[in-house]
Motif scaffolding. Structure first.
Motif, mmCIF file in Angstrom:
data_model
loop_
_atom_site.group_PDB
_atom_site.id
_atom_site.type_symbol
_atom_site.label_atom_id
_atom_site.label_comp_id
_atom_site.label_asym_id
_atom_site.label_seq_id
_atom_site.Cartn_x
_atom_site.Cartn_y
_atom_site.Cartn_z
ATOM 1 N N CYS A 98 -0.018 2.433 -6.436
ATOM 2 C CA CYS A 98 -1.049 3.583 -6.133
ATOM 3 C C CYS A 98 -1.376 3.994 -7.433
ATOM 4 O O CYS A 98 -2.724 4.393 -7.651
ATOM 5 C CB CYS A 98 -0.754 4.638 -5.182
ATOM 6 S SG CYS A 98 -0.381 3.985 -3.445
ATOM 7 N N GLY B 222 0.714 -1.252 0.093
ATOM 8 C CA GLY B 222 -0.007 0.075 -0.063
ATOM 9 C C GLY B 222 0.853 1.443 0.074
ATOM 10 O O GLY B 222 0.296 2.392 -0.291
ATOM 11 N N ASP C 71 -7.975 3.229 -12.529
ATOM 12 C CA ASP C 71 -9.374 2.668 -12.428
ATOM 13 C C ASP C 71 -9.750 1.860 -13.577
ATOM 14 O O ASP C 71 -10.742 1.852 -14.206
ATOM 15 C CB ASP C 71 -10.068 3.982 -12.174
ATOM 16 C CG ASP C 71 -11.637 3.669 -11.827
ATOM 17 O OD1 ASP C 71 -11.745 2.802 -11.068
ATOM 18 O OD2 ASP C 71 -12.405 4.250 -12.363
ATOM 19 N N ILE D 181 -4.014 1.617 -9.311
ATOM 20 C CA ILE D 181 -5.471 1.669 -8.625
ATOM 21 C C ILE D 181 -6.071 2.973 -8.953
ATOM 22 O O ILE D 181 -7.020 2.957 -9.448
ATOM 23 C CB ILE D 181 -5.089 1.789 -6.911
ATOM 24 C CG1 ILE D 181 -4.714 0.122 -6.439
ATOM 25 C CG2 ILE D 181 -6.512 2.026 -6.375
ATOM 26 C CD1 ILE D 181 -5.452 -0.730 -6.904
ATOM 27 N N GLN D 182 -5.381 3.995 -8.952
ATOM 28 C CA GLN D 182 -6.008 5.345 -9.521
ATOM 29 C C GLN D 182 -6.083 5.301 -11.101
ATOM 30 O O GLN D 182 -7.208 5.961 -11.535
ATOM 31 C CB GLN D 182 -4.927 6.477 -9.111
ATOM 32 C CG GLN D 182 -4.599 6.647 -7.690
ATOM 33 C CD GLN D 182 -3.597 7.580 -7.489
ATOM 34 O OE1 GLN D 182 -3.063 8.455 -8.182
ATOM 35 N NE2 GLN D 182 -3.372 7.691 -6.113
ATOM 36 N N TYR E 194 -2.974 -7.312 -2.705
ATOM 37 C CA TYR E 194 -3.270 -6.103 -2.595
ATOM 38 C C TYR E 194 -4.209 -5.616 -3.515
ATOM 39 O O TYR E 194 -5.216 -5.076 -3.245
ATOM 40 C CB TYR E 194 -2.141 -5.140 -2.546
ATOM 41 C CG TYR E 194 -2.141 -3.660 -2.499
ATOM 42 C CD1 TYR E 194 -2.729 -3.030 -1.217
ATOM 43 C CD2 TYR E 194 -2.082 -2.977 -3.638
ATOM 44 C CE1 TYR E 194 -2.774 -1.660 -1.467
ATOM 45 C CE2 TYR E 194 -2.326 -1.796 -3.812
ATOM 46 C CZ TYR E 194 -2.684 -0.956 -2.562
ATOM 47 O OH TYR E 194 -2.912 0.436 -2.352
ATOM 48 N N LEU E 195 -3.740 -6.058 -5.043
ATOM 49 C CA LEU E 195 -4.783 -5.601 -5.831
ATOM 50 C C LEU E 195 -5.876 -6.161 -5.965
ATOM 51 O O LEU E 195 -6.847 -5.809 -6.442
ATOM 52 C CB LEU E 195 -3.867 -6.084 -7.509
ATOM 53 C CG LEU E 195 -2.576 -5.330 -7.376
ATOM 54 C CD1 LEU E 195 -1.757 -5.645 -8.610
ATOM 55 C CD2 LEU E 195 -2.984 -3.571 -7.726
ATOM 56 N N LYS E 196 -6.068 -7.860 -5.667
ATOM 57 C CA LYS E 196 -7.374 -8.412 -5.507
ATOM 58 C C LYS E 196 -8.046 -7.832 -4.387
ATOM 59 O O LYS E 196 -9.515 -7.776 -4.675
ATOM 60 C CB LYS E 196 -6.983 -9.802 -5.006
ATOM 61 C CG LYS E 196 -6.505 -10.536 -6.275
ATOM 62 C CD LYS E 196 -7.176 -10.593 -7.531
ATOM 63 C CE LYS E 196 -8.582 -11.188 -7.445
ATOM 64 N NZ LYS E 196 -9.329 -11.354 -8.515
ATOM 65 N N LYS E 197 -7.777 -7.325 -3.350
ATOM 66 C CA LYS E 197 -8.418 -6.602 -2.430
ATOM 67 C C LYS E 197 -9.142 -5.351 -2.801
ATOM 68 O O LYS E 197 -10.222 -4.929 -2.332
ATOM 69 C CB LYS E 197 -7.546 -6.302 -0.986
ATOM 70 C CG LYS E 197 -7.174 -7.671 -0.308
ATOM 71 C CD LYS E 197 -6.300 -7.185 1.063
ATOM 72 C CE LYS E 197 -6.277 -8.515 1.874
ATOM 73 N NZ LYS E 197 -5.374 -8.280 3.117
ATOM 74 N N HIS E 198 -8.346 -4.613 -3.815
ATOM 75 C CA HIS E 198 -8.879 -3.456 -4.490
ATOM 76 C C HIS E 198 -9.804 -3.945 -5.638
ATOM 77 O O HIS E 198 -10.349 -2.669 -6.593
ATOM 78 C CB HIS E 198 -7.885 -2.570 -4.684
ATOM 79 C CG HIS E 198 -7.431 -1.882 -3.759
ATOM 80 N ND1 HIS E 198 -6.469 -2.046 -2.959
ATOM 81 C CD2 HIS E 198 -7.546 -0.618 -3.375
ATOM 82 C CE1 HIS E 198 -6.115 -1.374 -2.055
ATOM 83 N NE2 HIS E 198 -6.812 -0.373 -2.324
ATOM 84 N N ARG F 137 -9.446 -5.789 -8.329
ATOM 85 C CA ARG F 137 -9.083 -5.757 -9.867
ATOM 86 C C ARG F 137 -9.029 -7.349 -10.294
ATOM 87 O O ARG F 137 -8.445 -8.255 -9.513
ATOM 88 C CB ARG F 137 -7.748 -5.059 -9.751
ATOM 89 C CG ARG F 137 -7.662 -3.667 -9.283
ATOM 90 C CD ARG F 137 -8.612 -2.843 -10.420
ATOM 91 N NE ARG F 137 -8.491 -1.429 -10.300
ATOM 92 C CZ ARG F 137 -9.052 -0.647 -9.321
ATOM 93 N NH1 ARG F 137 -9.924 -1.229 -8.450
ATOM 94 N NH2 ARG F 137 -8.766 0.659 -9.180
#
Length: 528
Positions: free
Chosen positions: A90, A84, A96, A93-94, A131-135, A137
């Motif tokens: 980051c 994170g 999108d 994630i941004q 981390y990416l799966k938790k978001h 993706r």
């Protein structure tokens, strides 16, 4: 066979090829075309690496893709920090995007080169994917240098894959990053990887490079061995020798392997997509490119042409229109009557119009080729020649005169100036222009004169100019052959000129090029 997912990385890996560069707007236009043809995943770039890719993803938020899932690309977290806290993650994630592609180190050699430990590398892979799966993706994990790592340390290479799978990766892509793996090794390795995950099925993908000329072969071998995703680029653009060329891989999957990855309607758009990407990249299309090259379905020998007139399967492995291409019959000193008859019919020219039949045309073509012409590479000039032979040529403009001047001052580079006088119907136009050389000046002056009568002449571009001395033994008095390649959107044509004077030869090729272009649009030509 299970449907295969097509993953295009032209906008990221393709731009790592020499002389390939796209602006953010270019990328948006290409992404729209990729979506239109039915590509499943479009990798747009690495938002954490440069402002241009970051801008692309901002622009892409305003685009509604009908078929494709947009993918942002990046690397695993840096050593020693939390996922994170990694700025590159980051940025992903941004961006999108619904899907993210992450590459991680598989080859222990690279881990050591980075000054990292094998254990920390595994943690980086696991924690990044988690981390990416938790978001929310979809995560596509690219196992960089997998085949090299597998050869030197199989156990560790498989551990890196397990880390990605444990983290929740949706697809594991095995990468032949150096392009040195053989097809038989691809097959054996994929089977071993599948066996290693027995009881825990893993969706595998393939990413190949063309350093041994085997990128496409390795990609389709991987599919035959169980891969469900193929990564590649349009026209094979990519670092060093390039990536797997999707304009070859896609039709092979669809027509040779009965693998439903694209509709017939979309497959027929393949050539236009190839030309659009090459034009956007300002790259000259490769004539002998399989499936979509101009020479892919070109026939030169008289025996070959005679055979395809009876049954095209005799010398063609595929109906050209399947990929949006077309059959071409070439004219040369190897041609026979069948070549001329086929070509005349294709070009809409009536033979025997004035007693000039195929036999006489062949004889004249062979004489001209002896003088240095080469019509198999100048279809535009051959069409005009046929029309002249049969009294069917109607020029859209006539040259009255031209003058070219080259000046050289003591310490300054040469400058060129051209004056051109043409007539269109009963109207005359005289123009002058400068250029970076005499032919450039002549081109600019002619284009300027024609613009008054044919405003859309600006859509035409000269993309290649070649000069060859036919027989150097005559020194500076030798004949030269000038070949010009021109383009209008996705259409390409070639014209030729031959003379002892390079300016005269250039004019012949230049004039033919403009006459051919204007004749393609009869409404713009007052003489048609």
């Amino acid at each position: 066979m299970e449907s295969v997912l097509l993953y295009d990385t032209t906008l990221r890996d393709g731009t790592q090829g020499e002389n390939i560069n796209f602006s953010a707007d270019d990328k948006i236009r290409i992404a729209r075309r990729l979506d239109d043809i039915g590509i499943h995943y479009i990798e747009g770039g690495w938002p954490g690496s440069n402002p241009k890719d970051k801008l692309f993803f901002e622009l892409a938020k305003q685009v509604r893709f009908r078929h494709a899932r947009l993918v942002a690309f990046g690397s695993t977290r840096k050593p020693g920090i939390m996922a994170g806290d990694d700025p590159n993650l980051c940025e992903l994630i941004q961006s999108d995007t619904p899907a993210v592609a992450i590459f991680g180190k598989t080859w222990d050699l690279h881990v050591k080169i980075m000054g990292n430990t094998l254990e920390e590398n595994l943690n980086m892979i696991l924690e990044t994917v988690t981390y990416l799966k938790k978001h929310g993706r979809e995560v596509i994990y690219d196992a960089e240098h997998f085949f090299d790592g597998y050869r030197t340390n199989r156990e560790y290479a498989l551990l890196t894959l397990r880390a990605a799978v444990t983290g929740g990766a949706d697809v594991i892509v095995l990468c032949d990053t150096n392009g040195g793996t053989m097809p038989f090794d691809i097959e054996a390795t994929l089977k071993d990887v599948q066996n290693a995950f027995d009881g825990h099925p893993v969706r595998l993908g393939i990413h190949t490079h063309n350093d041994c000329g085997l990128a496409a072969a390795n990609a389709i071998t991987a599919v035959k061995s169980g891969a469900v995703m193929v990564q590649g680029t349009i026209n094979g653009y990519g670092e060093r020798c390039g990536n797997a060329d999707l304009t070859s891989v896609i039709p092979i999957l669809c027509t040779k392997m009965q693998c439903p990855c694209m509709s017939e309607e979309n497959l027929a758009k393949l050539l236009r997509l190839s030309r659009f990407v090459s034009e956007t990249a300002n790259m000259i299309p490769v004539n002998n490119q399989p499936f979509v090259g101009r020479s892919a379905f070109a026939h030169k020998g008289g025996i070959h042409v005679s055979a395809i007139l009876k049954d095209p399967r005799a010398y063609e492995h595929l109906v050209p229109e399947t990929v949006g291409n077309r059959r071409r019959v070439l004219m040369s000193d190897l041609a026979g009557k069948s070549n001329v008859e086929y070509k005349a019919k294709e070009l809409g020219i009536e033979l025997n119009h004035n007693g000039f039949d195929a036999k006489k045309i062949i004889s004249e073509v062979k004489r001209m080729e002896q003088d240095g012409y080469q019509f198999d590479i100048a279809e535009g000039s051959f069409k005009i020649l046929l029309e002249k032979f049969t009294d069917q040529f109607k020029p859209c403009f006539d040259l009255e005169s031209f003058r070219v001047t080259v000046e050289k001052d003591k310490d300054k580079p040469c400058s060129a100036h051209a004056t051109v006088k043409i007539s269109v119907g009963n109207e005359y136009e005289i123009t002058a222009a400068e250029g970076s050389g005499p032919v450039s000046a002549l081109d600019n002056a002619l284009r300027k004169a024609l613009r008054k009568f044919f405003p859309d002449i600006e859509d035409m571009q000269l993309v290649d100019f070649k000069v060859r001395v036919i027989d150097g033994r005559d020194g500076t008095a030798a004949k030269v052959r000038v070949l010009i390649e021109s383009r209008e959107h996705d259409q390409l044509w070639n014209t030729i000129g031959v003379s002892e004077d390079i300016i005269e030869a250039s004019w012949q090729a230049l004039e033919d090029s403009f006459q051919y272009k204007l004749a393609m649009q009869p409404k713009t030509c007052s003489c048609n």
